[in-house]
Structure formats: structure tokens, C-alpha cells
Design an enzyme around this catalytic site. Structure first.
Site, short mmCIF file in Angstrom:
data_model
loop_
_atom_site.label_atom_id
_atom_site.label_comp_id
_atom_site.label_asym_id
_atom_site.label_seq_id
_atom_site.Cartn_x
_atom_site.Cartn_y
_atom_site.Cartn_z
N GLU A 237 -3.61 3.14 4.27
CA GLU A 237 -3.30 3.16 5.70
C GLU A 237 -1.90 3.74 5.82
OE1 GLU A 237 -5.37 2.15 8.13
OE2 GLU A 237 -6.97 1.45 6.81
N CYS A 271 3.11 2.58 13.45
CA CYS A 271 2.45 3.71 12.79
C CYS A 271 1.69 4.58 13.78
CB CYS A 271 1.51 3.21 11.71
SG CYS A 271 0.31 2.02 12.32
P1 NAD Z 1 6.81 2.18 2.49
O1 NAD Z 1 5.78 3.13 2.05
O2 NAD Z 1 8.23 2.49 2.18
O3 NAD Z 1 6.54 0.71 1.90
C1 NAD Z 1 5.30 0.02 1.99
C2 NAD Z 1 5.16 -0.91 0.81
O4 NAD Z 1 5.22 -0.14 -0.39
C3 NAD Z 1 6.22 -1.99 0.68
O5 NAD Z 1 5.59 -3.22 0.38
C4 NAD Z 1 7.10 -1.52 -0.48
O6 NAD Z 1 7.58 -2.59 -1.26
C5 NAD Z 1 6.16 -0.68 -1.31
N1 NAD Z 1 6.84 0.44 -1.96
C6 NAD Z 1 7.86 1.18 -1.48
N2 NAD Z 1 8.20 2.17 -2.35
C7 NAD Z 1 7.37 2.04 -3.42
C8 NAD Z 1 7.21 2.75 -4.65
N3 NAD Z 1 7.98 3.78 -4.98
N4 NAD Z 1 6.25 2.33 -5.51
C9 NAD Z 1 5.45 1.29 -5.19
N5 NAD Z 1 5.57 0.58 -4.04
C10 NAD Z 1 6.51 0.93 -3.17
O7 NAD Z 1 6.59 2.01 4.07
P2 NAD Z 1 7.45 1.18 5.10
O8 NAD Z 1 8.78 1.82 5.28
O9 NAD Z 1 7.41 -0.27 4.76
O10 NAD Z 1 6.57 1.40 6.43
C11 NAD Z 1 6.67 2.55 7.22
C12 NAD Z 1 5.55 3.53 6.96
O11 NAD Z 1 4.31 2.85 6.98
C13 NAD Z 1 5.43 4.60 8.04
O12 NAD Z 1 5.14 5.82 7.45
C14 NAD Z 1 4.26 4.13 8.89
O13 NAD Z 1 3.61 5.14 9.61
C15 NAD Z 1 3.39 3.52 7.85
N6 NAD Z 1 2.52 2.53 8.47
C16 NAD Z 1 1.19 2.78 8.50
C17 NAD Z 1 0.35 1.86 9.12
C18 NAD Z 1 -1.13 2.07 9.21
O14 NAD Z 1 -1.84 1.14 9.57
N7 NAD Z 1 -1.65 3.24 8.91
C19 NAD Z 1 0.89 0.70 9.67
C20 NAD Z 1 2.25 0.49 9.59
C21 NAD Z 1 3.07 1.41 8.97
#
Ligand code: NAD
Length: 486
Positions: A237, A271
Site C-alpha cells: 500500500e 496517502c
Molecule cells: P516509510 O516508507 O518511510 O515507512 C513505512 C514503514 O517502513 C515504517 O514502519 C518504517 O519503519 C519502515 N521502513 C522505513 N525505511 C525502511 C527501510 N529502509 N527498510 C525497511 N523498512 C523501512 O513511509 P512513511 O514515511 O511512514 O509514510 C509515508 C508514505 O506512506 C507516503 O508515501 C504515503 O503515501 C504512504 N502511505 C500509503 C498509504 C496507503 O494506504 N497506500 C497509507 C499511508 C501512507
């Protein structure tokens, strides 16, 4: 190693409303040990029982309802969310998702009959949904309760065990959920693992049966690559730039009010927020001034969510540099509360970072297009978005946009509400995501729909086996033409 909650000592029958407490003197288990423990629970067979699943869904509803103030306090501490919005967007949505699953579970678990071709007759064919095993759910920070617990609804409804990994950027919410989960859900079936990138990396290394990740497209690629090593199926997602098309025949007042609300909600850190607007030239200046008025009122009168951290404030300020457009509301940042006031940017350069990167903040680019065809072409030329919005009173325009653009989901004449319909699947397409959940779609995502064919042993004809006598070949060729029947 992260902190693992959920290895609680049961103080009563699991999941029957009797609280579990985490023993303080229990050494934290490693992630691999935790997954092993969950797998042993799964293998015991108890999670397959429908009553167990119902208890977990009721437990999830209780978790949200009985701890409303605690959860809201945590989200206020982490993100400065307005209390009512925290309830509306995180708690109500999670509760409704669980209630919907509870109401429909008996239908979802029922087998589906399939027609059998004459060649396989007599016989009975069906699929029956089976849980897949242990599912990892990795959540972002922006709707920290909903995006961790709403996927869990499908996981539990389908009869699986789960490892939950909340975002490290919302430590209060993460800690609160880690404390509450063992009190409301079967602690031998649901574990919470807290921590940052190192913990997520370790978690992704341990083989599980499905990973649901919500977060950025960049990290989505990391998750998919890690899951590929174990051939683990993924639901991703992700994010992207969700366009809003405003047609000349739109109800402009309503469109402006709704776009402003959707951009202001959670400070644009949604998102499926409207990333930018494409408005038809004949109504562009009227729409722009209406949306500026609406956002100016929200700036003055409404409580705003903070930007998650100083890095993101700097990132958003960076997007405002070099966009080449005209800013229609003055920049205003309060560094102590990290509140960034909404800014409308008229006619930014489509190649600027503001128009290339997902904004994920309260900045609203508004671009003029000559026609709906041009708006469609603009969307088609860019990566497939998570959501798309169109404001129009014309069925023809609505149809054209629906048919010719590809997006994870669409809402016509409003924004964001499509995510609050538990019966509708929710997910992205292409770079905005793979797979979907919510309602039956969530149940299906975390189930294997196992096909079964049963044939009787009575009346087994020798002629149906080699060396196939000529007469049998003739008969078989003839019946192969008959239609399939149940
Ligand atoms: P992110 O991708 O930075 O982090 C999400 C999760 O991934 C966190 O739990 C984090 O600990 C983990 N993570 C981060 N870097 C990692 C790595 N290198 N390796 C493994 N795990 C890692 O996202 P965010 O900043 O928390 O959220 C914002 C993003 O999420 C935006 O792009 C937004 O559009 C998207 N989002 C999508 C939805 C959806 O339903 N499609 C909903 C909310 C947010």
C-alpha cells in the site's frame, strides 16, 4: 533487536474478554522466536475456528472503543492531531472495518461451488478459504492506528496469526498499541514488534506467509526485494501524486470546500490526499480564488495537525523553493509546534520537485488545463496514482475520466471518503501499490482459496484409462462438447 510485545502470560481463557498482562521479568523474545511462537499457535489449529476469529474481531473493537482517550492522547502527543479527527480517521475507521468483518464473516468463510465439465463428472468442485499462516503488517506514521489495525481485521478474519510493526516515528502510539494488543487479542497469535529500520529489516528476513506493507514507494521496493528472497507474497500500500480534476461544469463552491478540507486534513499527510488540482481554464480563476478562501479560513479557524518532524518541515519548505509558480497564501511555519500553514501554488512548473515528488503536506499546486482531454493526458503521462478525484456534474465527463485514467481508487465529487467504505477494496496500482484490502478484499488477500474436486469411486469405468478403446475415445470426444454443470 526490537521490543516484542504479545508474549504475555495468559491470566485466563484467551480472547474471552479476560485481560492479559505482559510479564515484566520475561526476557524479550527475538523476532525469529516470536514468529516461531506464532507459527506454533497457527499449527495448533485454533485460529481456524470461526469463534476464535469472532473473539479477535470483538477484541479489536473493544481495544479501540475502551481505549479511545488513551489512543487519541498518544496520537496527539506524536502528531498533534485534532482529537475529533484522530477519532474519525483512525478509530472509527478501524472499528467500522472490524464490525463489517464480524457481520459478514459467516458468508466469507463459506465454500464456493464451481461447475464441473462432463469429462470430470461425476464430481463436485468447490473452493474453500484457508488462512495462509503468519502475516507481517508494517505500518507508516500518518494514520498510525488505522493503518496498523485495519489490515489486521482481514488477517484475523481469515484465521491467521500476525506480527505488527508500528512506525517508529510515532513512539507514543506504537508503545500504546504494544501495551493494549495483548490485553484484547490472543497474545499467542498477535505480536507487536517495535523499532525502526533495523528492526523492520530483521523482521523481513524471517520467513512468513504474507507481508502487508503500507508506506512509501521507495521503501515498498525494499520490502518486495526482501520478501522475494523467501518468495513471500506481498501487499504493498504505497503513495504517489493523486490528481484532482475540476471540470468546467463542476459545483465549484463544493469542489473548493472539499479539496481544501482534504488537503488540510492531517496537514496533507494522507496517502490519498489531493496532491494537485487540474482545473479547466474557463473556471480556473474562480475555483482558485474559492479554494484560497477556504484554506485561508481553515488556516485561521481550524486546529491543524503538525508535520511529523523537523526533517519533513524542511522537505516541504524545499518543495516551495524553485516551483516557478505563484504562491497565493503566505508561507507560515511555527517551528515549535511544527505547524505549516497551507499554501496554494498557482501554475507551478510541471518539472519542478513540487510536481514530481509526492507532496505529503499542506501545499496545493493548481494547474490550468484547456480541456478534460488535456487533464486526462496529463494524468496518463505520469505514474499511476493511488487515488484520483473528479468534480463534474456531467455523466459523460465522469465516464471519460473513469475509463481513460488508471488509479488505485476514485471518488467522484468528493475526496478521501472512498477509504471509509469498508465494503470497497482499497489499494494502489503500479507504483502506488500491489494488491488491496478492506472488507472481503482483506479477507481474500489473507486467505488461500483452495480448490477441491471430489470424485466418487463407484462406477469407475476401465474404458476411461489407457489404452482407451476406440468406442471410449468416440464417447469421450462427444461428451467433451457438453457444457460444464455443477
Ligand atoms: P516509510 O516508507 O518511510 O515507512 C513505512 C514503514 O517502513 C515504517 O514502519 C518504517 O519503519 C519502515 N521502513 C522505513 N525505511 C525502511 C527501510 N529502509 N527498510 C525497511 N523498512 C523501512 O513511509 P512513511 O514515511 O511512514 O509514510 C509515508 C508514505 O506512506 C507516503 O508515501 C504515503 O503515501 C504512504 N502511505 C500509503 C498509504 C496507503 O494506504 N497506500 C497509507 C499511508 C501512507
Amino acid at each position: 533487536m526490537g521490543t516484542v510485545a504479545g508474549n504475555a502470560e495468559p491470566h485466563g481463557p484467551v480472547g474471552q474478554g479476560i485481560a492479559m498482562t505482559t510479564t515484566a521479568d520475561t526476557a524479550p523474545a527475538s523476532i525469529a522466536e516470536t514468529v516461531d511462537r506464532l507459527r506454533a499457535t497457527f499449527d495448533s489449529g485454533r485460529t481456524r475456528e470461526i469463534e476464535w476469529r469472532r473473539r479477535q474481531l470483538r477484541g479489536l473493537i473493544d481495544l479501540v472503543e475502551q481505549n479511545e482517550q488513551r489512543l487519541i492522547d498518544a496520537m496527539v502527543a506524536d502528531l498533534g492531531k485534532p482529537r475529533f479527527e484522530a477519532w474519525l480517521t483512525d478509530l472509527l475507521t478501524t472499528r467500522d472495518e472490524a464490525k463489517f468483518a464480524l457481520d459478514h464473516l459467516s458468508r466469507w468463510v463459506a465454500p464456493t461451488r464451481y461447475p464441473v465439465p462432463m469429462m470430470a463428472k461425476p464430481g463436485k468442485a468447490w473452493t474453500e478459504p484457508q488462512p495462509v499462516g503468519v502475516v507481517t503488517v508494517i505500518a507508516p506514521w500518518n494514520y498510525p492506528v488505522q493503518l496498523l489495525l485495519a489490515p489486521l481485521v482481514g488477517v484475523l478474519a481469515a484465521g491467521n496469526c500476525a506480527v505488527l510493526k508500528p512506525s517508529e516515528l510515532v513512539p507514543e502510539t506504537s508503545r500504546t498499541i504494544a501495551e493494549l494488543v495483548p490485553h484484547h487479542l490472543d497474545p499467542e497469535a498477535v505480536a507487536v514488534v517495535e523499532g525502526g529500520v533495523d528492526v523492520t529489516t530483521e523482521l523481513l528476513d524471517v520467513p512468513v506467509d504474507h507481508v502487508l506493507f503500507t508506506g512509501s514507494t521507495r521503501v515498498g521496493k525494499v520490502v518486495m526485494a526482501a520478501a522475494a528472497k523467501n518468495l513471500t507474497p506481498v501487499t504493498l500500500e504505497l503513495g504517489g501524486k493523486s490528481p484532482t480534476i475540476v471540470a468546467a461544469d463542476a459545483n465549484l463552491e463544493v469542489a473548493a470546500r472539499r479539496v481544501a478540507w482534504a488537503k488540510f486534513l492531517n496537514a496533507g499527510q494522507t496517502c490519498i490526499a489531493p496532491d494537485y488540482v487540474l482545473v479547466e481554464r474557463s473556471v480556473a480563476s474562480r475555483f482558485t480564488s474559492l479554494v484560497v478562501d477556504e484554506l485561508a479560513t481553515l488556516r485561521d479557524e481550524a486546529e491543524a495537525t503538525s508535520i511529523v518532524n523537523a526533517d519533513h518541515v524542511r522537505r516541504l519548505e524545499g518543495l516551495l523553493d524553485g516551483h516557478g509558480g505563484e504562491e497565493l497564501l503566505p508561507r507560515k511555519v511555527d517551528p515549535s509546534s511544527r505547524v505549516l500553514a497551507p499554501v496554494v501554488v498557482r501554475e507551478p512548473d510541471p518539472s519542478s520537485p513540487l510536481m514530481q515528488e509526492e507532496i505529503f503536506g499542506p501545499l496545493l499546486p493548481v494547474l490550468t488545463v484547456d480541456s478534460i482531454d488535456d487533464a486526462i493526458a496529463f494524468v496518463q503521462a505520469r505514474p499511476r496514482p493511488l487515488a484520483l478525484y473528479v468534480f463534474t456534474e456531467s455523466a459523460e465527463t465522469e465516464r471519460a475520466v473513469l475509463q481513460r485514467t488508471i488509479a488505485g481508487s476514485v471518488c467522484v465529487n468528493h475526496l478521501i471518503y472512498q477509504v471509509a467504505v469498508p465494503s470497497l477494496p482499497f489499494g494502489g496500482v503500479g507504483p502506488s501499490g500491489i494488491g488491496c484490502y478492506h472488507g472481503k478484499a482483506g479477507f481474500d488477500t489473507f486467505s488461500h482459496h483452495k480448490p477441491v474436486l471430489r470424485r466418487p469411486t463407484k462406477g469407475d469405468l476401465k474404458a476411461a484409462y489407457p489404452p482407451y478403446p476406440q468406442v471410449a475415445q468416440k464417447v469421450m470426444r462427444r461428451i467433451a462438447r457438453w457444457p460444464s454443470r455443477r
